[in-house]
Scaffold this motif. Structure first.
Motif, short mmCIF file in Angstrom:
data_model
loop_
_atom_site.label_atom_id
_atom_site.label_comp_id
_atom_site.label_asym_id
_atom_site.label_seq_id
_atom_site.Cartn_x
_atom_site.Cartn_y
_atom_site.Cartn_z
N THR A 106 -10.71 1.33 0.02
CA THR A 106 -9.53 1.88 -0.65
C THR A 106 -8.93 3.02 0.16
N TYR A 107 -9.79 3.87 0.73
CA TYR A 107 -9.30 4.99 1.52
C TYR A 107 -8.53 4.51 2.74
N ILE A 108 -9.08 3.54 3.46
CA ILE A 108 -8.40 3.00 4.65
C ILE A 108 -7.08 2.35 4.25
N GLU A 109 -7.08 1.58 3.18
CA GLU A 109 -5.84 0.94 2.72
C GLU A 109 -4.79 1.98 2.37
N THR A 110 -5.22 3.06 1.73
CA THR A 110 -4.29 4.13 1.35
C THR A 110 -3.73 4.82 2.59
N LEU A 111 -4.58 5.10 3.57
CA LEU A 111 -4.11 5.70 4.82
C LEU A 111 -3.06 4.83 5.49
N ARG A 119 0.95 5.66 5.95
CA ARG A 119 1.54 5.71 7.30
C ARG A 119 2.72 4.74 7.40
N ALA A 120 2.53 3.55 6.88
CA ALA A 120 3.61 2.55 6.93
C ALA A 120 4.83 3.04 6.15
#
Length: 61
Positions: A25-30, A34-35
């Motif tokens: 979830t953290y990586i997806e949120t980052l 950014r996108a």
């Protein structure tokens, strides 16, 4: 699957825990954040810069 270094994985894992999120979830949120920061115009500029770099490198050959 994304290949990241052990060091990066550990750091991101600690950051995820600090934010009360799972690693995924953290990586997806980052990535989503950014996108969302990038505007369409910036993407076009990147594409044009990449195209110019390829032309320059071909000319050197």
């Amino acid at each position: 699957m994304i290949d990241i270094s052990d060091r990066t994985g550990k750091i991101l894992g600690m950051m995820a825990v600090q934010n009360n999120m799972s690693f995924k979830t953290y990586i997806e949120t980052l990535l989503d954040d950014r996108a969302n920061e990038i505007e369409k115009g910036e993407l076009i500029a990147w594409k044009d810069e990449d195209r110019q770099k390829r032309k320059t490198s071909k000319n050197k050959l």
